[in-house]
Write an enzyme that holds these catalytic residues in place. Structure first.
Site, PDB file in Angstrom:
ATOM      1  N   LEU A   1       0.826  -1.215   0.000  1.00 24.83           N
ATOM      2  CA  LEU A   1       0.000   0.000   0.000  1.00 24.83           C
ATOM      3  C   LEU A   1       0.858   1.263   0.000  1.00 24.83           C
ATOM      4  CD1 LEU A   1      -2.536  -1.065   2.778  1.00 24.83           C
ATOM      5  CD2 LEU A   1      -3.010  -0.912   0.316  1.00 24.83           C
TER       6      LEU A   1
ATOM      7  N   ASP B   1       2.227  -6.330   2.429  1.00 30.06           N
ATOM      8  CA  ASP B   1       2.775  -5.450   3.468  1.00 30.06           C
ATOM      9  C   ASP B   1       3.217  -6.188   4.734  1.00 30.06           C
ATOM     10  OD1 ASP B   1       2.605  -2.672   2.466  1.00 30.06           O
ATOM     11  OD2 ASP B   1       0.467  -3.132   2.259  1.00 30.06           O
TER      12      ASP B   1
ATOM     13  N   GLU C   1       5.530  -4.518  12.562  1.00 24.86           N
ATOM     14  CA  GLU C   1       5.196  -3.699  13.730  1.00 24.86           C
ATOM     15  C   GLU C   1       3.708  -3.351  13.802  1.00 24.86           C
ATOM     16  OE1 GLU C   1       7.084   0.273  15.451  1.00 24.86           O
ATOM     17  OE2 GLU C   1       6.025   0.631  13.579  1.00 24.86           O
ATOM     18  N   ASP C   2       3.060  -3.293  12.637  1.00 23.89           N
ATOM     19  CA  ASP C   2       1.669  -2.847  12.639  1.00 23.89           C
ATOM     20  C   ASP C   2       0.692  -3.869  13.194  1.00 23.89           C
ATOM     21  OD1 ASP C   2       2.231  -0.314  11.580  1.00 23.89           O
ATOM     22  OD2 ASP C   2       2.401  -1.161   9.570  1.00 23.89           O
TER      23      ASP C   2
ATOM     24  N   ARG D   1      -4.563  -5.936   5.156  1.00 26.89           N
ATOM     25  CA  ARG D   1      -3.502  -6.317   6.081  1.00 26.89           C
ATOM     26  C   ARG D   1      -4.013  -7.192   7.235  1.00 26.89           C
ATOM     27  NH1 ARG D   1       1.062  -2.219   7.467  1.00 26.89           N
ATOM     28  NH2 ARG D   1       1.826  -4.273   8.060  1.00 26.89           N
TER      29      ARG D   1
ATOM     30  N   ARG E   1      -5.585   4.948   9.871  1.00 20.56           N
ATOM     31  CA  ARG E   1      -5.588   3.504  10.144  1.00 20.56           C
ATOM     32  C   ARG E   1      -6.128   3.149  11.535  1.00 20.56           C
ATOM     33  NH1 ARG E   1      -1.780   0.949   6.681  1.00 20.56           N
ATOM     34  NH2 ARG E   1      -2.084   1.932   4.651  1.00 20.56           N
TER      35      ARG E   1
ATOM     36  N   HIS F   1       1.272   7.064   9.894  1.00 21.80           N
ATOM     37  CA  HIS F   1       1.215   6.609  11.284  1.00 21.80           C
ATOM     38  C   HIS F   1       1.868   7.628  12.209  1.00 21.80           C
ATOM     39  CE1 HIS F   1       1.233   2.281   9.571  1.00 21.80           C
ATOM     40  NE2 HIS F   1       0.061   2.461  10.138  1.00 21.80           N
TER      41      HIS F   1
ATOM     42  N   CYS G   1       9.030   0.027  11.611  1.00 23.56           N
ATOM     43  CA  CYS G   1       7.951  -0.895  11.236  1.00 23.56           C
ATOM     44  C   CYS G   1       8.453  -2.271  10.819  1.00 23.56           C
ATOM     45  CB  CYS G   1       7.079  -0.289  10.158  1.00 23.56           C
ATOM     46  SG  CYS G   1       7.949   0.046   8.657  1.00 23.56           S
TER      47      CYS G   1
HETATM   48  N1  CIR Z   1       4.591   1.163  11.002  1.00 20.90           N
HETATM   49  C1  CIR Z   1       4.818   1.550   9.756  1.00 20.90           C
HETATM   50  O1  CIR Z   1       5.432   2.563   9.499  1.00 20.90           O
HETATM   51  N2  CIR Z   1       4.305   0.802   8.782  1.00 20.90           N
HETATM   52  C2  CIR Z   1       4.458   1.074   7.412  1.00 20.90           C
HETATM   53  C3  CIR Z   1       3.404   0.390   6.624  1.00 20.90           C
HETATM   54  C4  CIR Z   1       3.549   0.618   5.163  1.00 20.90           C
HETATM   55  C5  CIR Z   1       2.535  -0.117   4.337  1.00 20.90           C
HETATM   56  N3  CIR Z   1       2.807   0.073   2.959  1.00 20.90           N
HETATM   57  C6  CIR Z   1       1.119   0.327   4.659  1.00 20.90           C
HETATM   58  O2  CIR Z   1       0.664   1.268   4.033  1.00 20.90           O
HETATM   59  O3  CIR Z   1       0.468  -0.266   5.515  1.00 20.90           O
END
Ligand code: CIR
Length: 261
Positions: free
Chosen positions: A21, A64, A69-70, A89, A135, A165, A250
């Site tokens: 994404l 992704d 970390e997410d 995700r 998010r 974020h 992340c």
């Molecule tokens: N904790 C973060 O900085 N996550 C990056 C996530 C990037 C991923 N392309 C997203 O948009 O979810």
């Protein structure tokens, strides 16, 4: 159970990484081979600084998934499995839950209609800043507070609009000083100690232990600033992940408080 070393969860980039994404920046092409080399370099830097690496099984259908970390927020021995704000995700969390449970964490989960991305959560001591972002919604923040408040955390919400974020805008140095770039940080008055840095990606640090701070190689002037303040900057090239709005934070989940750690 782990031994005496802190543990970092990481997740190898999958074959669909280039489809990851992109929300706030223009899409540019990602080189999967370079991304894998960079990921290996990032993991090697953690290992070199004494971190035990625990690889979450890869999720090849999830572009992704490398941004592990997410998917989970850990405070004390409780792992809160997130419900990522991007529906694509959500399948990422299952294997993460199995991994943290195997490490001895007590598991809680964000439930619908809550959404929460770990990238929105910045812990500074017992203060847990959480971005109200594209998010993470208010119900996700409420659930985060319900889980971690009883463990002694003070949850401080931060309205966000300029970045993906919270940790795309700010992180914190070992002494708790919050660092951010003026263009993205919003109201720096929210933080008791704030230090502006000269580059956007310089605001993203992973605390490796002692005075060592890992940051992206794209922030050389900020690395100089940190060195000048008595820290040891550890630059790592994560350029392929930056094309997908990824930061150094992340690419791992740092577990410092596991039972036995
Ligand atoms: N904790 C973060 O900085 N996550 C990056 C996530 C990037 C991923 N392309 C997203 O948009 O979810």
């Amino acid at each position: 159970m782990t031994g005496s070393r802190p543990t970092a969860l990481v997740r190898r980039p999958g074959p669909r990484l280039a489809e990851g994404l992109v929300t706030h920046i223009e899409r540019s092409s990602v080189d999967p081979a370079a991304a894998l080399r960079q990921w290996q370099g990032y993991v090697a830097a953690l290992e070199l600084h004494g971190w035990e690496i625990r690889e979450v099984p890869s999720a090849d259908d999830c572009p992704d998934a490398v941004f592990v970390e997410d998917t989970v927020v850990v405070h004390r021995n409780v792992a809160l499995i997130t419900r990522p704000g991007a529906a694509s995700r959500r399948p990422e969390t299952e294997a993460v839950e199995e991994t943290v449970a195997a490490l001895g964490c007590a598991v809680a989960r964000v439930r619908e209609p809550g959404t929460l991305d770990g990238g929105d959560v910045l812990k500074v001591g017992d203060t847990v800043y959480v971005g109200r972002s594209g998010r993470t919604n208010s119900e996700g923040i409420r659930q985060l507070r319900a889980v971690f408040g009883p463990l002694g955390a003070t949850v401080v919400p931060v309205p966000l609009d300029r970045v993906l974020h919270l940790k795309s805008a700010v992180t914190a140095l070992p002494d708790g000083t919050v660092v951010g770039h003026r263009a993205t940080v919003g109201d720096s008055g929210l933080y008791p100690r704030f230090l502006p840095v000269p580059e956007e990606s310089g605001a993203h640090v992973v605390l490796l232990g002692g005075n060592a701070v890992l940051l992206a190689a794209s922030a050389p002037r900020t690395a100089e600033l940190y060195a000048d303040l008595g820290y040891t900057p550890v630059p790592v090239d994560i350029g392929e992940f930056e094309k997908l709005e990824g930061c150094v934070t992340c690419l791992s989940v740092r577990l410092r408080e596991l039972p036995g750690v």
